[in-house]
Design an enzyme around this catalytic site. Structure first.
Site, PDB file in Angstrom:
ATOM      1  N   HIS A   1       0.764  -1.122   0.123  1.00  0.00           N
ATOM      2  CA  HIS A   1      -0.087  -0.056   0.149  1.00  0.00           C
ATOM      3  C   HIS A   1       0.838   1.395  -0.081  1.00  0.00           C
ATOM      4  O   HIS A   1       0.387   2.238  -0.241  1.00  0.00           O
ATOM      5  CB  HIS A   1      -1.035   0.069   1.254  1.00  0.00           C
TER       6      HIS A   1
ATOM      7  N   GLU B   1      -3.014   3.226   1.974  1.00  0.00           N
ATOM      8  CA  GLU B   1      -2.366   4.071   0.763  1.00  0.00           C
ATOM      9  C   GLU B   1      -2.688   5.507   0.792  1.00  0.00           C
ATOM     10  O   GLU B   1      -1.673   6.033   0.604  1.00  0.00           O
ATOM     11  CB  GLU B   1      -3.263   3.493  -0.502  1.00  0.00           C
TER      12      GLU B   1
ATOM     13  N   SER C   1     -10.037  -2.328   0.259  1.00  0.00           N
ATOM     14  CA  SER C   1     -10.789  -1.437  -0.360  1.00  0.00           C
ATOM     15  C   SER C   1     -11.265  -1.763  -1.880  1.00  0.00           C
ATOM     16  O   SER C   1     -12.461  -1.588  -1.814  1.00  0.00           O
ATOM     17  CB  SER C   1      -9.850   0.137  -0.609  1.00  0.00           C
TER      18      SER C   1
END
Length: 326
Positions: A79, A131, A229
């Site tokens: 990430h 991220e 996600s």
């Protein structure tokens, strides 16, 4: 008792993307080259099955660098990390490997470029996601403002509308992000955007694959983790396409069969950090409840391969032999 027939529409592409495959291979090769333990800051990818598999080989997952002892390799997750993390590793003289997905690194470089040009940066993404934390940590504090949805895009105030840029998290809903960008472009016509959209090819392809089957499904299962996600976005895409019973499951044991009692067509896909073995596990569970017929639904062909860090790019067999020789 005769099992009820069930058609399973298997989305393509699904599961691992090139960035995830690279990150996992970095941990595997590091274990081969340097031996256990190899430390990893945060989950290498958002999937407990993957993390536990690597733990069984000798990987140790920690939240922060202060949990990493001296003299062992440490790997940064796919990430991405704020700049302060490698800086701290260097201060401590830790040997580290960066498994950040190259497409996330691309967004980092965009943020740096905009900061150098003096642009205020709007980052479209989800607060607290690793991220997003990593991307915001590439530039001086205050350089980036997070925009999470259309409502925020409508009300956000900026210092200079003519000195503005946007970047995005790589794992967002393509449709939702397009709506946010449209608002920003309407409000700030001079805003600078990336030459190529930041949402990664794998996220886009998996969402398109779900769109291609969702309207033909009575229910749809997404194999993935709750903190993934891109997996969460697949559920949202299915809902948006009219499939009301779209569910995220980590493993076959998580399936609530009471929600699937009356279905005749089931869609099945997997997020970019979910291995195919978990899809097979779900299919086997379906066989225990239904007489299933699998239909593979064709989609985009992915042939992306990302290079490993130079320190690990040798043949793993040779690494093993070198280790024995030493």
């Amino acid at each position: 008792m005769q099992k009820k027939p069930l058609t399973v529409l298997l989305a393509n592409p699904r599961g691992f993307c090139a960035g995830v495959e690279r990150a996992i291979e970095i941990v595997d090769r590091a274990l081969q080259k340097y031996g256990a333990p190899v430390y990893v800051r945060h989950e290498i990818v958002h999937n407990r099955f993957v993390v536990e598999s690597l733990e069984s080989k000798g990987a140790v997952f920690v939240e922060e660098l202060d949990e990493v002892p001296e003299g062992v390799p440490v790997i940064f997750s796919a990430h991405g990390v704020p700049k302060e993390v490698p800086a701290e590793a260097e201060r401590r003289e830790l040997f580290y490997l960066d498994a950040t997905c190259p497409l996330v690194s691309k967004v980092h470089r965009e943020a740096e470029r905009h900061a150098r040009m003096g642009h205020q940066i709007l980052l479209i993404g989800h607060a607290g996601h690793p991220e997003v934390v990593g991307t915001m940590g590439q530039v001086p504090e205050g350089s980036i403002v997070l925009v999470e949805d259309v409502a925020e895009a409508e009300r956000i105030t900026v210092k200079d509308p003519e000195n503005l840029a946007y970047i995005t998290q790589t794992t967002l809903s393509v449709d939702d992000t397009s709506e946010i960008i449209a608002v920003l472009r309407r409000r700030f016509p001079q805003i600078n955007g990336p030459k190529k959209e930041d949402i990664c090819y794998a996220t886009t392809n998996r969402q398109e694959a779900v769109k291609s089957i969702a309207q033909n499904c009575d229910a749809l299962l997404v194999v993935g983790a709750p903190n993934s996600s891109n997996s969460q976005r697949l559920v949202e895409v299915a809902h948006r396409e009219g499939c009301e019973t779209a569910l995220l499951v980590q493993r076959a044991d998580d399936i609530d069969w009471s929600q699937l009692t009356d279905i005749s067509t089931l869609g099945l896909t997997a997020g970019a950090s979910a291995p195919e073995v978990l899809v097979e596990e779900v299919l086997e569970a379906c066989r225990n409840h239904f007489d299933i017929q699998i239909q593979e639904v064709s989609g985009a062909i992915e042939d992306v391969i990302f290079k490993l860090p130079k320190a690990l790019s040798e043949d793993p067999k040779a690494l093993s032999e070198d280790k024995v020789a030493s």
